[in-house]
Design an enzyme around this catalytic site. Structure first.
Site, PDB file in Angstrom:
ATOM      1  N   GLU A   1       2.152  -2.908  64.956  1.00  9.94           N
ATOM      2  CA  GLU A   1       1.194  -2.561  65.763  1.00  9.94           C
ATOM      3  C   GLU A   1       1.285  -3.219  67.106  1.00  9.94           C
ATOM      4  OE1 GLU A   1      -1.436  -2.673  61.986  1.00  9.94           O
ATOM      5  OE2 GLU A   1       0.378  -3.548  62.818  1.00  9.94           O
TER       6      GLU A   1
ATOM      7  N   CYS B 223      -4.080  -7.873  63.617  1.00  9.42           N
ATOM      8  CA  CYS B 223      -3.713  -6.640  64.589  1.00  9.42           C
ATOM      9  C   CYS B 223      -5.105  -5.988  65.082  1.00  9.42           C
ATOM     10  CB  CYS B 223      -2.758  -5.649  63.723  1.00  9.42           C
ATOM     11  SG  CYS B 223      -1.105  -6.261  63.399  1.00  9.42           S
TER      12      CYS B 223
ATOM     13  N   ARG C 209      27.043  -5.864  51.554  1.00  2.58           N
ATOM     14  CA  ARG C 209      28.159  -6.054  52.207  1.00  2.58           C
ATOM     15  C   ARG C 209      28.174  -5.129  53.674  1.00  2.58           C
ATOM     16  NH1 ARG C 209      29.454  -5.315  46.849  1.00  2.58           N
ATOM     17  NH2 ARG C 209      29.649  -3.017  47.067  1.00  2.58           N
TER      18      ARG C 209
ATOM     19  N   GLY D 135      23.331  -3.781  31.542  1.00  2.45           N
ATOM     20  CA  GLY D 135      23.963  -2.851  30.821  1.00  2.45           C
ATOM     21  C   GLY D 135      22.869  -2.074  29.995  1.00  2.45           C
TER      22      GLY D 135
END
Length: 347
Positions: free
Chosen positions: A57, A94, A217, A281
């Site tokens: 805001e 805010c 990456r 896994g």
């Protein structure tokens, strides 16, 4: 002048797009987007970039002041994806900035999920004579803050399980074949999802087999710290020469030895981790599903029949249904994403 309510959804979609820019960078705060709209025109945009910095805001208001001046935005409408905060934390409330700016109307998507704060911001604004409309594109607003909401309500992180499989449900290919099941574009897509998460969790078996890097990456690493890389191991017998212990991000590697997955997730939650990507896994994935610890699944399907010996779920009897799945093609791969439907999976 206030904006036409018929335009509220259109502007809220723009605010949600702003909020998504902060995904993965704001923890333990939620990602939030905001717009200042005057006479049907967007004159200010803002999004929460990271914890401790200005909220969406205030950034949108500052942008509007730069563009049209402080006096011009009096009577304008503020669109924000989450109920404005009304308490003083690392930044001022805010609601103070909204009142000082003289907005006539505030349109919000999702209410603050924290029971201690829910509705308080709305109340302050309404008491000051500001028109408040909430619940605009609320499902999308709640989706944006799902990680934050889970963490603030339970102390536990949201768990997103990611895996790739062949059409016959195998997670490895045959001897001499590529180590990758998914295509390059799908692996790039994984980076986008990793960026949203505060931690990546694997089992010791996956670490020993794959020697993964588990990093963000290229462009995905810009503007955020690397996620925690967490190895869950009962024995703690792990190859310390592997990348997770030797690369430049080794300080971001945690070993959770001799504890359950649930305990591991609770430990991460206490560190402020709001979202975990499970890249384990099949056995750990099956256990996570059986224990009801998976919130969301991302499955990449490759157009391959006749994969290797490793099954997606090596344990029989695990049944979990994805709710309203999102299906997207990525090159010749298919990405299926969805939340686990309510009700514990059967085993």
């Amino acid at each position: 002048m206030g904006e036409d309510p018929d335009d509220d959804e259109r502007f809220m979609r723009e605010a949600l797009a702003e909020g998504r820019k902060g995904l993965g960078a704001t923890s333990p705060n939620p990602p939030v987007g905001a717009l200042v709209v005057l006479g049907g025109r967007i004159v200010g945009r803002g999004w929460h970039a990271r914890a401790g910095e200005a909220h969406a805001e205030r950034r949108a208001i500052a942008d509007a002041v730069r563009q049209v001046g402080a006096d011009a935005i009096r009577g304008a409408t503020l669109y924000v994806t989450l109920e404005p905060c009304s308490t003083h934390g690392r930044t001022p409330p805010c609601t103070d900035a909204i009142l000082e700016s003289g907005f006539a109307r505030v349109v919000v998507s999702a209410q603050d999920p924290n029971p201690a704060h829910a509705g308080a911001g709305f109340g302050l604004l309404r008491e000051a004579g500001i028109e408040v409309r909430s619940g605009v594109l609320e499902p999308e607003g709640r989706e944006l803050i799902r990680f934050f909401a889970r963490h603030v309500l339970s102390g536990m992180p949201w768990v997103l399980a990611k895996t790739a499989a062949t059409l016959d449900g195998r997670t490895t290919l045959g001897p001499g074949m590529s180590p990758w099941i998914s295509n390059e574009a799908a692996r790039e897509d994984v980076q986008a999802w990793r960026r949203q998460c505060d931690a990546i969790l694997v089992g010791g078996e996956t670490l020993r087999r794959d020697n993964p890097a588990l990093t963000l990456r290229g462009r995905w690493a810009e503007g955020r710290v690397q996620p925690w890389r967490v190895v869950l191991s009962q024995s703690g017998d792990l190859p310390r020469t592997y990348r997770l212990f030797q690369d430049e991000h080794s300080a971001r590697t945690l070993v959770h030895e001799g504890i359950s997955l649930r305990e591991s997730l609770a430990r991460l939650g206490s560190l402020g981790v709001a979202a975990v990507m499970l890249e384990s896994g099949g056995r750990l994935l099956a256990h996570a599903l059986e224990q009801g610890l998976v919130d969301e699944v991302i499955l990449y399907l490759a157009p391959i029949l006749g994969g290797g010996a490793t099954r997606l779920l090596p344990v029989d009897g695990i049944v979990a249904r994805l709710e309203s799945p999102e299906i997207v093609t990525i090159g010749d791969n298919v990405r299926i994403r969805g939340r686990i439907a309510p009700g514990a999976p059967t085993a």
